[in-house]
Design a protein around this motif. Structure first.
Motif, PDB file in Angstrom:
ATOM      1  N   LYS A 109      71.216 -11.395  -2.707  1.00  0.00           N
ATOM      2  CA  LYS A 109      71.041 -10.052  -2.194  1.00  0.00           C
ATOM      3  C   LYS A 109      69.778  -9.984  -1.328  1.00  0.00           C
ATOM      4  O   LYS A 109      68.836 -10.725  -1.512  1.00  0.00           O
ATOM      5  CB  LYS A 109      70.932  -9.060  -3.358  1.00  0.00           C
ATOM      6  CG  LYS A 109      72.200  -8.935  -4.178  1.00  0.00           C
ATOM      7  CD  LYS A 109      72.011  -7.904  -5.286  1.00  0.00           C
ATOM      8  CE  LYS A 109      73.292  -7.739  -6.094  1.00  0.00           C
ATOM      9  NZ  LYS A 109      73.123  -6.730  -7.181  1.00  0.00           N
ATOM     10  N   ILE A 110      69.808  -9.053  -0.366  1.00  0.00           N
ATOM     11  CA  ILE A 110      68.624  -8.839   0.472  1.00  0.00           C
ATOM     12  C   ILE A 110      67.589  -8.092  -0.348  1.00  0.00           C
ATOM     13  O   ILE A 110      67.863  -7.025  -0.898  1.00  0.00           O
ATOM     14  CB  ILE A 110      68.985  -8.040   1.732  1.00  0.00           C
ATOM     15  CG1 ILE A 110      69.973  -8.823   2.596  1.00  0.00           C
ATOM     16  CG2 ILE A 110      67.729  -7.722   2.546  1.00  0.00           C
ATOM     17  CD1 ILE A 110      70.414  -8.088   3.834  1.00  0.00           C
ATOM     18  N   LYS A 111      66.411  -8.665  -0.439  1.00  0.00           N
ATOM     19  CA  LYS A 111      65.340  -8.081  -1.234  1.00  0.00           C
ATOM     20  C   LYS A 111      64.241  -7.549  -0.322  1.00  0.00           C
ATOM     21  O   LYS A 111      64.239  -7.786   0.885  1.00  0.00           O
ATOM     22  CB  LYS A 111      64.780  -9.117  -2.209  1.00  0.00           C
ATOM     23  CG  LYS A 111      65.821  -9.654  -3.185  1.00  0.00           C
ATOM     24  CD  LYS A 111      65.228 -10.687  -4.117  1.00  0.00           C
ATOM     25  CE  LYS A 111      66.278 -11.211  -5.102  1.00  0.00           C
ATOM     26  NZ  LYS A 111      65.728 -12.227  -6.019  1.00  0.00           N
ATOM     27  N   ILE A 112      63.302  -6.835  -0.925  1.00  0.00           N
ATOM     28  CA  ILE A 112      62.212  -6.244  -0.154  1.00  0.00           C
ATOM     29  C   ILE A 112      61.409  -7.317   0.569  1.00  0.00           C
ATOM     30  O   ILE A 112      60.988  -7.134   1.715  1.00  0.00           O
ATOM     31  CB  ILE A 112      61.305  -5.405  -1.075  1.00  0.00           C
ATOM     32  CG1 ILE A 112      62.030  -4.119  -1.473  1.00  0.00           C
ATOM     33  CG2 ILE A 112      59.978  -5.075  -0.398  1.00  0.00           C
ATOM     34  CD1 ILE A 112      61.242  -3.215  -2.373  1.00  0.00           C
ATOM     35  N   LYS A 113      61.194  -8.446  -0.093  1.00  0.00           N
ATOM     36  CA  LYS A 113      60.435  -9.517   0.559  1.00  0.00           C
ATOM     37  C   LYS A 113      61.157 -10.029   1.808  1.00  0.00           C
ATOM     38  O   LYS A 113      60.516 -10.423   2.785  1.00  0.00           O
ATOM     39  CB  LYS A 113      60.175 -10.654  -0.426  1.00  0.00           C
ATOM     40  CG  LYS A 113      61.419 -11.390  -0.916  1.00  0.00           C
ATOM     41  CD  LYS A 113      61.043 -12.512  -1.870  1.00  0.00           C
ATOM     42  CE  LYS A 113      62.265 -13.285  -2.345  1.00  0.00           C
ATOM     43  NZ  LYS A 113      61.909 -14.360  -3.295  1.00  0.00           N
ATOM     44  N   HIS A 114      62.496 -10.012   1.780  1.00  0.00           N
ATOM     45  CA  HIS A 114      63.261 -10.429   2.950  1.00  0.00           C
ATOM     46  C   HIS A 114      63.106  -9.425   4.093  1.00  0.00           C
ATOM     47  O   HIS A 114      63.034  -9.813   5.260  1.00  0.00           O
ATOM     48  CB  HIS A 114      64.743 -10.566   2.590  1.00  0.00           C
ATOM     49  CG  HIS A 114      65.011 -11.600   1.542  1.00  0.00           C
ATOM     50  ND1 HIS A 114      65.997 -11.474   0.587  1.00  0.00           N
ATOM     51  CD2 HIS A 114      64.389 -12.791   1.283  1.00  0.00           C
ATOM     52  CE1 HIS A 114      65.986 -12.530  -0.199  1.00  0.00           C
ATOM     53  NE2 HIS A 114      65.019 -13.338   0.191  1.00  0.00           N
ATOM     54  N   ILE A 115      63.046  -8.128   3.754  1.00  0.00           N
ATOM     55  CA  ILE A 115      62.853  -7.100   4.778  1.00  0.00           C
ATOM     56  C   ILE A 115      61.507  -7.299   5.469  1.00  0.00           C
ATOM     57  O   ILE A 115      61.405  -7.207   6.698  1.00  0.00           O
ATOM     58  CB  ILE A 115      62.930  -5.695   4.146  1.00  0.00           C
ATOM     59  CG1 ILE A 115      64.322  -5.464   3.543  1.00  0.00           C
ATOM     60  CG2 ILE A 115      62.604  -4.623   5.177  1.00  0.00           C
ATOM     61  CD1 ILE A 115      64.460  -4.145   2.822  1.00  0.00           C
ATOM     62  N   ILE A 116      60.470  -7.586   4.688  1.00  0.00           N
ATOM     63  CA  ILE A 116      59.140  -7.815   5.263  1.00  0.00           C
ATOM     64  C   ILE A 116      59.164  -9.043   6.161  1.00  0.00           C
ATOM     65  O   ILE A 116      58.557  -9.054   7.244  1.00  0.00           O
ATOM     66  CB  ILE A 116      58.093  -7.968   4.146  1.00  0.00           C
ATOM     67  CG1 ILE A 116      57.995  -6.681   3.321  1.00  0.00           C
ATOM     68  CG2 ILE A 116      56.726  -8.319   4.740  1.00  0.00           C
ATOM     69  CD1 ILE A 116      57.058  -6.777   2.146  1.00  0.00           C
ATOM     70  N   GLN A 117      59.861 -10.083   5.732  1.00  0.00           N
ATOM     71  CA  GLN A 117      59.964 -11.292   6.550  1.00  0.00           C
ATOM     72  C   GLN A 117      60.675 -11.014   7.871  1.00  0.00           C
ATOM     73  O   GLN A 117      60.253 -11.487   8.933  1.00  0.00           O
ATOM     74  CB  GLN A 117      60.696 -12.380   5.771  1.00  0.00           C
ATOM     75  CG  GLN A 117      59.933 -12.913   4.565  1.00  0.00           C
ATOM     76  CD  GLN A 117      60.792 -13.785   3.660  1.00  0.00           C
ATOM     77  OE1 GLN A 117      61.943 -14.069   3.965  1.00  0.00           O
ATOM     78  NE2 GLN A 117      60.225 -14.205   2.532  1.00  0.00           N
ATOM     79  N   ILE A 118      61.756 -10.222   7.818  1.00  0.00           N
ATOM     80  CA  ILE A 118      62.504  -9.886   9.037  1.00  0.00           C
ATOM     81  C   ILE A 118      61.641  -9.071   9.992  1.00  0.00           C
ATOM     82  O   ILE A 118      61.609  -9.321  11.207  1.00  0.00           O
ATOM     83  CB  ILE A 118      63.792  -9.115   8.680  1.00  0.00           C
ATOM     84  CG1 ILE A 118      64.756 -10.037   7.931  1.00  0.00           C
ATOM     85  CG2 ILE A 118      64.458  -8.555   9.931  1.00  0.00           C
ATOM     86  CD1 ILE A 118      65.968  -9.323   7.366  1.00  0.00           C
ATOM     87  N   ILE A 119      60.913  -8.089   9.449  1.00  0.00           N
ATOM     88  CA  ILE A 119      60.029  -7.260  10.281  1.00  0.00           C
ATOM     89  C   ILE A 119      58.962  -8.126  10.945  1.00  0.00           C
ATOM     90  O   ILE A 119      58.636  -7.952  12.126  1.00  0.00           O
ATOM     91  CB  ILE A 119      59.386  -6.144   9.432  1.00  0.00           C
ATOM     92  CG1 ILE A 119      60.455  -5.134   8.994  1.00  0.00           C
ATOM     93  CG2 ILE A 119      58.281  -5.438  10.211  1.00  0.00           C
ATOM     94  CD1 ILE A 119      59.945  -4.063   8.059  1.00  0.00           C
ATOM     95  N   SER A 120      58.413  -9.078  10.189  1.00  0.00           N
ATOM     96  CA  SER A 120      57.401  -9.977  10.743  1.00  0.00           C
ATOM     97  C   SER A 120      57.971 -10.820  11.874  1.00  0.00           C
ATOM     98  O   SER A 120      57.326 -11.002  12.921  1.00  0.00           O
ATOM     99  CB  SER A 120      56.852 -10.885   9.635  1.00  0.00           C
ATOM    100  OG  SER A 120      56.306 -10.138   8.568  1.00  0.00           O
TER     101      SER A 120
END
Length: 249
Positions: free
Chosen positions: A3-14
């Motif tokens: 599943k997409i997690k919050i840490k993945h969202i931060i990585q994508i934004i970066s």
């Protein structure tokens, strides 16, 4: 599939912020000609017909360094305290946001100085929106409302619960406020019901004026506690997480 997690969202934004550094984020129009400007072009400077239009802005490389650091912070398994990690995330995202706004203002001032027009591109707007999302997530992490291992379902659950709580509190405040009354005197006029005889009493009354029954004390259950590292629900008296061993504050 994970599943997409919050840490993945931060990585994508970066990653997006890193890519945007190389894309045109500003357009300056002057005398019928338009010049697309990226952070890279601003960093190395712009020359035309032997004249220097914009001198090299080496310091703008910070717009690239900050998202790279944020990406590495959440991509690599660093031996870093969870609290420090959250604070650094907030600092990187907030500073990056502020610097992008400063650069946009500087471009506009420069364009006005030469009687030109400037505007931002889609990539600038996208980057700013994502940085705002990163800042909000980082605030949630620092307030321990979120953690990096939360998936999107849990994130939406937290957002929904928080929104419902705020709406309910506002609704209660509105209902308990008589017409023409201020919030202060409204709270003074709020009533409680005597559990013995049913008499309506004012909020500041400690005993029922008819039967002398004491005002009931509403007992609230302690809020549920979760591990700040993995999100596992912890027992009330737990000091360490039973799943990952992280200390629970």
């Amino acid at each position: 599939m994970d599943k997409i997690k919050i840490k993945h969202i931060i990585q994508i934004i970066s990653l997006v912020a890193i890519v945007v550094f190389f894309l045109p984020t500003f357009v300056v129009s002057c005398s019928g000609e338009s010049i697309s400007l990226s952070s890279v072009r601003l960093m190395i400077g712009i020359n035309s017909d032997g004249y220097t239009l914009i001198s090299p802005q080496v310091g703008i490389v910070v717009l690239l360094i900050l998202p790279v650091l944020m990406l590495l912070l959440w991509l690599l398994k660093l031996n870093l305290d969870y609290k420090i990690k959250n604070i650094l995330t907030l600092v990187f995202a907030a500073v990056d946001f502020v610097l992008w706004c400063v650069v946009a203002g500087a471009i506009r001032m420069m364009a006005n100085q030469y009687y030109c027009q400037s505007h931002v591109t889609f990539w600038f707007v996208l980057n700013i929106i994502l940085l705002i999302i990163a800042i909000l997530i980082a605030i949630g992490l620092n307030l321990k409302k979120l953690n990096g291992e939360m998936d999107l379902t849990q994130l939406f659950g937290v957002v929904s619960a928080t929104t419902s709580t705020v709406v309910n509190e506002l609704d209660l405040d509105i209902k308990s406020t008589p017409q023409g009354a201020t919030p202060q005197n409204a709270s003074e006029g709020a009533e409680w019901c005597c559990p013995n005889c049913g008499t309506q009493m004012r909020a500041n009354a400690k005993f029922c004026l008819k039967c002398g029954t004491a005002k009931p004390i509403v007992e609230t259950k302690p809020a549920a506690r979760f591990c700040p590292n993995c999100g596992t629900k912890a027992e009330e008296d737990a000091v360490f997480c039973e799943n990952c061993g992280t200390k629970i504050l």
